[in-house]
Write a protein that holds these residues in place. Structure first.
Motif, PDB file in Angstrom:
ATOM      1  N   ARG A  48       0.834  -1.210   0.000  1.00  0.00           N
ATOM      2  CA  ARG A  48       0.000   0.000   0.000  1.00  0.00           C
ATOM      3  C   ARG A  48       0.864   1.254   0.000  1.00  0.00           C
ATOM      4  O   ARG A  48       0.472   2.275  -0.559  1.00  0.00           O
ATOM      5  N   ALA A  49       2.046   1.197   0.605  1.00  0.00           N
ATOM      6  CA  ALA A  49       2.945   2.348   0.607  1.00  0.00           C
ATOM      7  C   ALA A  49       3.610   2.532  -0.760  1.00  0.00           C
ATOM      8  O   ALA A  49       3.942   3.649  -1.140  1.00  0.00           O
ATOM      9  N   LEU A  50       3.785   1.431  -1.495  1.00  0.00           N
ATOM     10  CA  LEU A  50       4.453   1.505  -2.795  1.00  0.00           C
ATOM     11  C   LEU A  50       3.525   1.954  -3.919  1.00  0.00           C
ATOM     12  O   LEU A  50       3.984   2.550  -4.888  1.00  0.00           O
ATOM     13  N   THR A  51       2.232   1.649  -3.797  1.00  0.00           N
ATOM     14  CA  THR A  51       1.309   1.975  -4.875  1.00  0.00           C
ATOM     15  C   THR A  51      -0.088   2.225  -4.314  1.00  0.00           C
ATOM     16  O   THR A  51      -0.503   1.557  -3.371  1.00  0.00           O
ATOM     17  N   PRO A  52      -0.798   3.168  -4.925  1.00  0.00           N
ATOM     18  CA  PRO A  52      -2.181   3.388  -4.484  1.00  0.00           C
ATOM     19  C   PRO A  52      -3.132   2.317  -5.043  1.00  0.00           C
ATOM     20  O   PRO A  52      -4.270   2.211  -4.604  1.00  0.00           O
ATOM     21  N   SER A  53      -2.653   1.521  -5.983  1.00  0.00           N
ATOM     22  CA  SER A  53      -3.477   0.472  -6.571  1.00  0.00           C
ATOM     23  C   SER A  53      -3.561  -0.710  -5.625  1.00  0.00           C
ATOM     24  O   SER A  53      -2.608  -1.047  -4.947  1.00  0.00           O
TER      25      SER A  53
END
Length: 187
Positions: A170-175
């Motif tokens: 979740r921290a790496l991508t909003p997807s």
């Protein structure tokens, strides 16, 4: 099983850090697993710790654990837990998935539990991923950075239910990561 009597002042720092990491990571360990982690960290990392200093010198301090008697499954389980939780980037650099250490460690704890009828090690096997999540959260608290990459985070979350893996994703991508399923559901 030999019980190590550690004095409260010697382990207070580790207990406080583990409590903070559990709260931050939203993971709760049973008291038995938490006590085992406190003793394990005190024994193999030392007493003088802070989140910021955790990574510094950690590899050198854990080197003696690598040379421990690996014929004992409980030692193998402890090694795997410490490396999956505190030093996963070393496995990642060598192309070994962190989930490999999880499977080896859980199996080692289960083997020891079945041979010696020690319930703690069955509990450690059951809570291995949660304990690893707490240790990885502890590392992230010290460095401000996750110690696993996106691929390992996905595998740990998807295959093993790792809460920390999910937070890293979740921290790496909003997807949201896609979930693989064998049958599609239509609503």
């Amino acid at each position: 099983m030999a019980h190590q009597d550690l004095h409260i002042p010697q382990t207070t720092g580790w207990r406080a850090l583990l409590t903070h990491a559990q709260t931050t990571g939203g993971v709760h360990l049973s008291r038995a697993v938490e006590e085992h982690l406190v003793a394990l960290l005190y024994r193999h990392v030392g007493a003088d710790i802070s989140p910021a200093d955790l990574e510094q010198g950690l590899v050198d301090r854990l080197d003696r654990l690598l040379h421990a008697d690996t014929s004992r499954p409980n030692v193998v389980g402890d090694q795997c837990l410490l490396f999956a939780g505190l030093l996963p980037e070393h496995a990642i650099r060598k192309g070994v998935p962190v989930s490999y250490f999880v499977e080896i460690g859980r199996n080692a704890y289960r083997e020891y539990a079945s041979k010696h009828r020690v319930a703690l090690y069955e509990t450690l096997a059951d809570e291995f991923v949660a304990a690893m999540d707490v240790l990885q959260t502890l590392r992230a608290l010290g460095s401000g950075e996750p110690c696993i990459d996106g691929l390992n985070a996905y595998n740990l979350w998807h295959d093993l239910g790792s809460a920390h893996g999910w937070r890293v994703l979740r921290a790496l991508t909003p997807s949201l990561p896609a979930s693989c399923s064998t049958s599609a559901r239509v609503h």
